[in-house]
Structures are given as C-alpha cells and as structure tokens.
Write a protein that holds these residues in place. Structure first.
Motif, short mmCIF file in Angstrom:
data_model
loop_
_atom_site.label_atom_id
_atom_site.label_comp_id
_atom_site.label_asym_id
_atom_site.label_seq_id
_atom_site.Cartn_x
_atom_site.Cartn_y
_atom_site.Cartn_z
N VAL A 29 0.86 -1.18 0.00
CA VAL A 29 0.00 0.00 0.00
C VAL A 29 0.90 1.23 0.00
O VAL A 29 1.96 1.25 0.63
CB VAL A 29 -0.92 0.02 1.25
N ILE A 30 0.45 2.26 -0.70
CA ILE A 30 1.22 3.50 -0.77
C ILE A 30 0.27 4.68 -0.60
O ILE A 30 -0.87 4.64 -1.05
CB ILE A 30 1.97 3.57 -2.12
N ASP A 31 0.74 5.72 0.07
CA ASP A 31 -0.04 6.94 0.29
C ASP A 31 0.68 8.08 -0.42
O ASP A 31 1.64 8.64 0.10
CB ASP A 31 -0.19 7.22 1.78
N TYR A 32 0.23 8.40 -1.62
CA TYR A 32 0.91 9.40 -2.44
C TYR A 32 0.89 10.80 -1.81
O TYR A 32 1.87 11.53 -1.89
CB TYR A 32 0.33 9.45 -3.86
N GLN A 33 -0.20 11.16 -1.17
CA GLN A 33 -0.26 12.48 -0.55
C GLN A 33 0.79 12.61 0.55
O GLN A 33 1.47 13.63 0.63
CB GLN A 33 -1.66 12.75 0.01
N THR A 34 0.93 11.58 1.35
CA THR A 34 1.95 11.60 2.40
C THR A 34 3.34 11.67 1.79
O THR A 34 4.22 12.35 2.32
CB THR A 34 1.81 10.35 3.29
N ILE A 35 3.52 11.00 0.68
CA ILE A 35 4.83 11.03 0.02
C ILE A 35 5.16 12.45 -0.43
O ILE A 35 6.24 12.97 -0.13
CB ILE A 35 4.86 10.07 -1.18
N PHE A 36 4.24 13.09 -1.14
CA PHE A 36 4.52 14.43 -1.65
C PHE A 36 4.70 15.46 -0.53
O PHE A 36 5.43 16.43 -0.70
CB PHE A 36 3.43 14.88 -2.62
N LEU A 37 4.03 15.25 0.60
CA LEU A 37 4.13 16.21 1.70
C LEU A 37 5.18 15.81 2.74
O LEU A 37 5.51 16.62 3.60
CB LEU A 37 2.77 16.36 2.38
N GLY A 38 5.70 14.60 2.66
CA GLY A 38 6.59 14.10 3.70
C GLY A 38 8.07 14.18 3.41
O GLY A 38 8.89 13.86 4.27
N THR A 39 8.44 14.62 2.23
CA THR A 39 9.86 14.67 1.89
C THR A 39 10.52 15.91 2.50
O THR A 39 9.85 16.87 2.87
CB THR A 39 10.07 14.71 0.36
N ASP A 40 11.84 15.86 2.54
CA ASP A 40 12.60 17.02 3.02
C ASP A 40 12.36 18.22 2.10
O ASP A 40 12.28 19.36 2.57
CB ASP A 40 14.10 16.69 3.07
N LEU A 41 12.24 17.95 0.80
CA LEU A 41 11.97 19.02 -0.17
C LEU A 41 10.64 19.70 0.14
O LEU A 41 10.52 20.93 0.07
CB LEU A 41 11.98 18.46 -1.58
N ALA A 42 9.62 18.91 0.49
CA ALA A 42 8.31 19.48 0.83
C ALA A 42 8.41 20.33 2.09
O ALA A 42 7.86 21.44 2.13
CB ALA A 42 7.29 18.37 1.02
N ARG A 43 9.09 19.81 3.10
CA ARG A 43 9.25 20.60 4.34
C ARG A 43 9.95 21.93 4.05
O ARG A 43 9.52 22.98 4.54
CB ARG A 43 10.04 19.80 5.38
N LYS A 44 10.99 21.88 3.23
CA LYS A 44 11.73 23.10 2.88
C LYS A 44 10.83 24.05 2.10
O LYS A 44 10.83 25.26 2.34
CB LYS A 44 12.97 22.73 2.06
N SER A 45 10.05 23.52 1.18
CA SER A 45 9.15 24.35 0.37
C SER A 45 8.12 25.06 1.25
O SER A 45 7.83 26.24 1.05
CB SER A 45 8.44 23.51 -0.68
N PHE A 46 7.56 24.33 2.23
CA PHE A 46 6.58 24.95 3.12
C PHE A 46 7.23 25.94 4.08
O PHE A 46 6.63 26.98 4.40
CB PHE A 46 5.78 23.89 3.88
#
Length: 177
Positions: A29-46
């Motif tokens: 099972v995979i959760d794509y929303q969590t993937i896009f929001l859970g990366t270091d790049l996402a944290r930096k972007s926010f």
C-alpha cells in the motif's frame, strides 16, 4: 446433500482462512499524498512559503482581525445588558464581517499552500514514479494499492505500507541532485 454442503463449507473455510490472508506477499500500500508532503523538499518548500512576505502578511492580518473579533465578542458579552439593540446589532455585524475577513485570508493562505503542493507534485512526480517502480521490482510487489482506495490497513507494517520507504528513497534521490 448434507455431506456435499459440509465438504463445500470446509473447502470455503480453508480457502478463506485467516492464514490464507495473513501471508500477503507481493501486496503493498502506498499513500501518495503523504509522500509528496513528507519529503525534506516538501518541508523546505513549506518553510520557504511561511517565511515569504506575502504569506506572513496574510497570517499577521488574519491574526489581527481574529484578535479584534474575539475582543469585540468579549466586549459584547460583558456589556450586552447595557447596550441598546442597535449597538448590539452593529457589534454583531462587525464581528461577523471580521470573521468573514479571517475566512477569506485563511482561504488565500490555503491557496498559496495548494500551489506549493501542486508544484511539488509536478516536479516530483517522475521521481516518485521511478522510486515506486524500482521498489515494485526490488520487493517483488505484484499488487500495489493506493491508500485512499482502502478502508483500513496496517500503516505500521513496513511489509505492507511502503510509503516511509518511498519518502526515504526520494530524500536520498533529491540529495544527489
């Protein structure tokens, strides 16, 4: 007839037993929303978004208007017995207007956040797909479910939930770029 029913029931029970479902090799099972929001790049972007002048300005304005609304509501509660109906009506209208302003500002902030998410999805989509495809091959996954399509699953089981592994591999891939 009774023997046939007993045999069919036994076969069905053995086929659909807990043991048959307990071994879900090749299923993930995979959760794509969590993937896009859970990366270091996402944290930096926010973080970058929240540090931007536009976002800070909206946040400060929303906080000021909300504080004014709360103060007005407290004042209205304290002095309701000494106010005329017209004064009460005016203060209620002002509080409602402030509430609507806060909602509007919050929506604008949400729109900015949604833009970041859309940019992350567009920029990271090919990387996510490559990492997922590599994991499918490496883990011999024959059936991959999107978490939104399931009612429930064991999110803590790393054999089933590959989302954290995908995030880790994406972080590693993004560090190399």
């Amino acid at each position: 007839m009774k023997k046939v029913l007993t045999i069919v029931s036994s076969l069905l029970l053995s086929f659909f037993s807990v043991q048959s479902f307990a071994n879900l090799e090749g299923v993930a099972v995979i959760d794509y929303q969590t993937i896009f929001l859970g990366t270091d790049l996402a944290r930096k972007s926010f973080e970058d978004l929240r540090e931007s002048g536009d976002y800070k300005e909206l946040m400060e304005e929303a906080q000021l208007k909300d504080a004014e609304r709360v103060s007005l509501a407290e004042e209205l509660n304290k002095e309701v017995s000494t106010m005329s109906d017209e004064e009460q009506s005016e203060k209620l209208k002002k509080a409602q207007s402030l509430y609507q302003d806060v909602q509007f500002l919050t929506q604008k902030m949400q729109n900015l956040e949604n833009e970041v998410v859309q940019k992350l999805q567009a920029d990271q989509g090919p990387n996510v797909q490559k990492v997922v495809n590599d994991l499918i091959v490496a883990k011999k996954i024959t059936l991959l479910f999107n978490s939104q399509a399931l009612l429930a699953y064991d999110r803590t089981n790393p054999l089933i939930n590959i989302t954290p592994e995908v995030i880790e591999l994406l972080n590693q891939a993004n560090d190399k770029e």
